[in-house]
Enzyme design. Structure first.
Site, PDB file in Angstrom:
ATOM      1  N   HIS A 101       0.852  -1.193   0.000  1.00 31.02           N
ATOM      2  CA  HIS A 101       0.000   0.000   0.000  1.00 31.02           C
ATOM      3  C   HIS A 101       0.881   1.233   0.000  1.00 31.02           C
ATOM      4  O   HIS A 101       2.012   1.206   0.480  1.00 31.02           O
ATOM      5  CB  HIS A 101      -0.956   0.017   1.196  1.00 31.02           C
ATOM      6  N   HIS A 103       0.894   5.226   1.238  1.00 30.86           N
ATOM      7  CA  HIS A 103       0.243   6.242   2.075  1.00 30.86           C
ATOM      8  C   HIS A 103       0.264   7.576   1.339  1.00 30.86           C
ATOM      9  O   HIS A 103       1.308   7.978   0.798  1.00 30.86           O
ATOM     10  CB  HIS A 103       1.017   6.449   3.380  1.00 30.86           C
TER      11      HIS A 103
HETATM   12  P1  AMP Z   1       1.850   0.324   7.373  1.00 34.28           P
HETATM   13  O1  AMP Z   1       2.350   0.648   8.766  1.00 34.28           O
HETATM   14  O2  AMP Z   1       2.614   1.023   6.294  1.00 34.28           O
HETATM   15  O3  AMP Z   1       1.715  -1.163   7.146  1.00 34.28           O
HETATM   16  O4  AMP Z   1       0.412   0.978   7.312  1.00 34.28           O
HETATM   17  C1  AMP Z   1      -0.750   0.330   7.658  1.00 34.28           C
HETATM   18  C2  AMP Z   1      -1.797   1.409   7.793  1.00 34.28           C
HETATM   19  O5  AMP Z   1      -3.064   0.798   7.672  1.00 34.28           O
HETATM   20  C3  AMP Z   1      -1.787   2.143   9.136  1.00 34.28           C
HETATM   21  O6  AMP Z   1      -1.662   3.543   8.902  1.00 34.28           O
HETATM   22  C4  AMP Z   1      -3.136   1.776   9.762  1.00 34.28           C
HETATM   23  O7  AMP Z   1      -3.699   2.859  10.475  1.00 34.28           O
HETATM   24  C5  AMP Z   1      -3.961   1.425   8.546  1.00 34.28           C
HETATM   25  N1  AMP Z   1      -5.031   0.467   8.745  1.00 34.28           N
HETATM   26  C6  AMP Z   1      -4.951  -0.739   9.350  1.00 34.28           C
HETATM   27  N2  AMP Z   1      -6.136  -1.378   9.285  1.00 34.28           N
HETATM   28  C7  AMP Z   1      -6.976  -0.540   8.627  1.00 34.28           C
HETATM   29  C8  AMP Z   1      -8.349  -0.626   8.245  1.00 34.28           C
HETATM   30  N3  AMP Z   1      -9.094  -1.687   8.547  1.00 34.28           N
HETATM   31  N4  AMP Z   1      -8.888   0.405   7.558  1.00 34.28           N
HETATM   32  C9  AMP Z   1      -8.143   1.499   7.252  1.00 34.28           C
HETATM   33  N5  AMP Z   1      -6.846   1.631   7.585  1.00 34.28           N
HETATM   34  C10 AMP Z   1      -6.273   0.634   8.264  1.00 34.28           C
END
Ligand code: AMP
Ligand code: ZN
Length: 134
Positions: A101, A103
């Site tokens: 993903h 950001h």
């Molecule tokens: P990373 O640390 O780069 O793996 O980012 C994962 C991101 O996903 C974090 O910013 C979380 O807040 C976000 N996240 C986790 N679960 C969900 C969800 N169900 N819906 C939306 N965002 C999520």
């Protein structure tokens, strides 16, 4: 290939509802549930790739196109003054969801978001070691 235990596969595929800003055949862009700033969004490919090293280059290129398009709209619509595009790979980088993903983090003049690091100094030994890899 879908990973049936992956939450982002379920969100990207619409099995779990999300606040979706944009969707096409290949991607879904959602609001992060724990935003670093107002408008913090995530670009999710609908196919499962764990990280940058698994995602094919053509898909990555199209994800960059989505980042540009949605990032511009966030900036304009939220009157943000900057945008960080961030992408983590591996636990030590901060990756917590192992489905690729990107950001999109809108920035606002004077916000106190702690995304900066303390600048180090490139040593000759590190420079030579790193250049030796390539
Ligand atoms: P990373 O640390 O780069 O793996 O980012 C994962 C991101 O996903 C974090 O910013 C979380 O807040 C976000 N996240 C986790 N679960 C969900 C969800 N169900 N819906 C939306 N965002 C999520
Ligand atoms: Zn997945």
């Amino acid at each position: 290939m879908k990973d049936c235990n992956c939450i982002f596969c379920k969100i990207a595929g619409g099995e779990i509802p999300s606040a979706t800003l944009y969707e096409d055949e290949e991607f879904r862009v959602i609001l992060d549930l724990n935003p670093a700033s107002k408008g913090h969004s995530l670009i999710l490919p609908k196919e499962h790739y764990a990280n940058l090293f698994e995602i094919p280059e053509d898909v990555l290129g199209r994800a960059a196109g989505v980042a540009k398009k949605i990032g511009a709209k966030l900036l304009e619509g939220l009157h943000a003054t900057g945008l960080n595009v961030l992408q983590n790979n591996g636990v030590s980088s901060g990756q917590t969801v192992f489905h690729f993903h990107m950001h999109l983090i809108p920035r606002y003049d004077g916000d106190a978001l702690g995304l900066a690091w303390k600048p180090g100094k490139l040593t000759e030994a590190d420079r030579d070691e790193i250049l030796g890899i390539f």
